[in-house]
Design a protein around this motif. Structure first.
Motif, PDB file in Angstrom:
ATOM      1  N   LYS A   3       0.655  -1.316   0.078  1.00 39.79           N
ATOM      2  CA  LYS A   3       0.005   0.036   0.048  1.00 39.79           C
ATOM      3  C   LYS A   3       0.755   1.288   0.042  1.00 39.79           C
ATOM      4  CE  LYS A   3      -4.336   1.209   2.080  1.00 39.79           C
ATOM      5  NZ  LYS A   3      -5.394   1.194   3.089  1.00 39.79           N
ATOM      6  N   ILE A  58      -2.409  -5.357 -10.159  1.00 40.80           N
ATOM      7  CA  ILE A  58      -1.180  -6.208  -9.766  1.00 40.80           C
ATOM      8  C   ILE A  58      -1.452  -7.528  -9.384  1.00 40.80           C
ATOM      9  CG2 ILE A  58       0.802  -6.180  -8.581  1.00 40.80           C
ATOM     10  CD1 ILE A  58       0.965  -2.979  -8.745  1.00 40.80           C
ATOM     11  N   LYS A 116       7.886  -0.184  -7.650  1.00 45.78           N
ATOM     12  CA  LYS A 116       7.286   0.848  -7.513  1.00 45.78           C
ATOM     13  C   LYS A 116       6.377   1.308  -8.564  1.00 45.78           C
ATOM     14  CE  LYS A 116      10.326   2.590  -3.667  1.00 45.78           C
ATOM     15  NZ  LYS A 116      11.319   3.860  -3.370  1.00 45.78           N
ATOM     16  N   GLU A 117       6.603   0.657  -9.701  1.00 46.91           N
ATOM     17  CA  GLU A 117       5.738   1.303 -11.044  1.00 46.91           C
ATOM     18  C   GLU A 117       5.065  -0.248 -11.365  1.00 46.91           C
ATOM     19  OE1 GLU A 117       8.785   2.533 -13.688  1.00 46.91           O
ATOM     20  OE2 GLU A 117       9.327   4.371 -12.622  1.00 46.91           O
ATOM     21  N   LYS A 118       4.138   0.331 -12.006  1.00 45.36           N
ATOM     22  CA  LYS A 118       3.320  -0.731 -12.605  1.00 45.36           C
ATOM     23  C   LYS A 118       3.874  -1.701 -13.726  1.00 45.36           C
ATOM     24  CE  LYS A 118      -0.533   2.262 -13.212  1.00 45.36           C
ATOM     25  NZ  LYS A 118      -1.811   2.587 -13.690  1.00 45.36           N
ATOM     26  N   ASN A 152       3.515   1.729  -1.935  1.00 42.22           N
ATOM     27  CA  ASN A 152       3.916   1.962  -3.244  1.00 42.22           C
ATOM     28  C   ASN A 152       2.677   2.224  -4.273  1.00 42.22           C
ATOM     29  OD1 ASN A 152       6.505   1.854  -2.497  1.00 42.22           O
ATOM     30  ND2 ASN A 152       6.714  -0.432  -3.092  1.00 42.22           N
ATOM     31  N   PHE A 153       1.649   1.856  -3.805  1.00 40.71           N
ATOM     32  CA  PHE A 153       0.480   1.947  -4.473  1.00 40.71           C
ATOM     33  C   PHE A 153      -0.566   2.261  -3.866  1.00 40.71           C
ATOM     34  CE2 PHE A 153       3.074  -1.210  -6.836  1.00 40.71           C
ATOM     35  CZ  PHE A 153       3.146  -0.566  -8.109  1.00 40.71           C
ATOM     36  N   LYS A 154      -0.935   3.382  -3.820  1.00 39.34           N
ATOM     37  CA  LYS A 154      -2.108   4.060  -2.768  1.00 39.34           C
ATOM     38  C   LYS A 154      -3.518   3.952  -3.546  1.00 39.34           C
ATOM     39  CE  LYS A 154       1.152   7.411  -0.603  1.00 39.34           C
ATOM     40  NZ  LYS A 154       1.526   8.693  -0.669  1.00 39.34           N
ATOM     41  N   ARG A 155      -3.525   3.733  -4.643  1.00 41.94           N
ATOM     42  CA  ARG A 155      -5.044   3.706  -5.210  1.00 41.94           C
ATOM     43  C   ARG A 155      -5.173   2.136  -5.104  1.00 41.94           C
ATOM     44  NH1 ARG A 155      -7.484   8.366  -5.324  1.00 41.94           N
ATOM     45  NH2 ARG A 155      -6.033   9.917  -5.912  1.00 41.94           N
ATOM     46  N   GLU A 205      -4.938  -0.087  -8.459  1.00 39.48           N
ATOM     47  CA  GLU A 205      -3.699  -0.412  -8.991  1.00 39.48           C
ATOM     48  C   GLU A 205      -3.430  -1.431  -8.138  1.00 39.48           C
ATOM     49  OE1 GLU A 205      -1.483   3.296  -8.155  1.00 39.48           O
ATOM     50  OE2 GLU A 205      -1.919   4.077  -9.975  1.00 39.48           O
ATOM     51  N   ARG A 206      -3.525  -1.665  -6.868  1.00 40.71           N
ATOM     52  CA  ARG A 206      -3.338  -3.044  -6.338  1.00 40.71           C
ATOM     53  C   ARG A 206      -4.037  -4.108  -6.827  1.00 40.71           C
ATOM     54  NH1 ARG A 206      -3.735   0.607  -1.833  1.00 40.71           N
ATOM     55  NH2 ARG A 206      -5.701  -0.271  -1.131  1.00 40.71           N
TER      56      ARG A 206
END
Length: 136
Positions: A56, A68, A103-105, A58-61, A64-65
């Motif tokens: 969470k 992944i 840290k990136e998609k 690295n990916f706040k939305r 997005e989580r």
RNA sequence: ACUACAAACCAGGUUAUCGCUCUCCUGAUAUUUCAGGAGGGAGGAAAGUCCGGACAGCAUAGAGUAAAUGCACCGGUUAACGACCGGGGUGGAUAGAAAUAUUCAUACAGCGAGUGCCACAGAAAAUAACUACCUCCAUCCGUGGGGGAAAAGGUGAAAACGUAGGGUAAGAGCCUACGAUGAUAUUUAGUAAUAAAUAUUGUGGGUAAACCUUGCAUGCUGAAAUGCCAUGUAUACCAGUGCAGGAGCUGCUCGUUCCGUAUUGCUUUGCAAUUCACUGGGUGGGUAGGCAGCUAGAGUUGUACAGUAAUGUGCAACCCAGAUAAAUGAUAACCACUUCCAAUUAAUUGGAGGAACAGAAUCCGGCUUAUCGGUUUGUAGUUUUU
């Protein structure tokens, strides 16, 4: 003829206690950006269970989580067959927990390659585990 | 046809393969699993959690007063609202000579109740007086002191109604005319806010998103609510017992209710004051689970009528997510959309890209914020043709 590439509720790790136990006393293998925790528990509902997560931090939305985790599940689903057949022949259950650390998609190809790397290592560990503690 | 603005709507599609979740049916297993089939499966904001409700639990005998919070032109809509619709006032912008029109914004009650504050500059930011003006007294003739007055100067975002005339020692709404503006009353128009006219009266600033005043409204906690089941151990409530206290009225005051008891004192069946331990395991709390709550509703779609509109009423049809480390996805092809490059037959072909913001968690009504691109309608402008 049973399906091969399934990943239903039984094959997913859900028990909070088991997950806490896994993080406290389990071991881990890293293949950046993936990290896998694993543990041979005494009891489990199914011979092989897995869970997936993205940080969470690295990916706040949440979407997005979600994305992944879906990609992780897909990669695991298509490549788990050798490990599953190996573990099915033994009396020892195995639980896995995959964490995405980048840290990136990521694109799906990267995840698939890294997943294969991790599962191959795990296959060797399972075979060695049998040698260390032979069934009685 | 293009551009700009505003409003409404949409939020790529089809097929194949491999999967996820829920419901139903069939078969097997033999009691919770497996296999097959059929069907449903994210949004306009699901988001922020800023308002308002539904629903649930707790609290709730009464009166007065205070506090806290919110709202504040008028009328309407709504289950309700701080939302929405319509109207009015105020302040801009554009067009126009003007009247006016279009459009945008608007916490828009009160500073004619009290208190406070108003940087810098300026004499002074509110019982005004530096220069300059008038007058009286003194004078060494340079000026000094007392009084009057608030027109002129300069400062500032803002300076004590504006212009002209009269008036005066000099001046001043001190008086008059015209004009500006506030309050009150009447009449007319309007449901009303308000507008217009007339009369009276005032002109001594601004600030209430300063304290405050006035009017109106308001119990508390939120699905981690709440109910049930299983698991399960220490003690808070509850019950019982005794040599007994306990419960409630949001704060304060007044007042006062119910159940129960011993001791002490006195004016003795009444009044006043004071007063916690033990046992049990019915209730509750913690821990990790399951079921219910959990999706048929202020519901969706269509249509007719009423209304300027928000919206309402009638009729018909439909059933449309329910996960819980959290489903609705991945890959490929094609078709649409679009950007760039190249070619030519100038609207086609070929190649390389792009496709946003974002993921339900009890459910509704709003508000706010994010958003690639497209469609429709309206208004304005430009160009072409007739």
């Amino acid at each position: 003829m049973p399906k091969q590439f399934t990943l239903n509720k039984k094959e997913r790790l859900k028990k909070t206690k088991l997950i806490e136990h896994l993080f406290q006393s389990g071991k881990k293998i890293t293949a950046f950006p993936l990290r896998m925790h694993y543990l041979f528990p005494e009891q489990a509902d199914a011979p092989l269970q897995a869970a997936f997560s993205a940080s969470k931090k690295n990916f706040k939305r949440s979407h997005e989580r979600n994305l992944i985790k879906r990609k992780l599940r897909e990669a695991y689903r298509l490549q788990k067959l050798p490990l599953q057949t190996e573990i099915a022949g033994k009396n020892q259950p195995l639980i896995l927990f995959f964490v995405y650390n980048g840290k990136e998609k990521p694109p799906y190809e990267l995840i698939a390659a890294k997943m294969q790397e991790l599962l191959n290592k795990m296959l060797l560990i399972v075979q060695a585990h049998e040698a260390d503690t032979p069934n009685t």
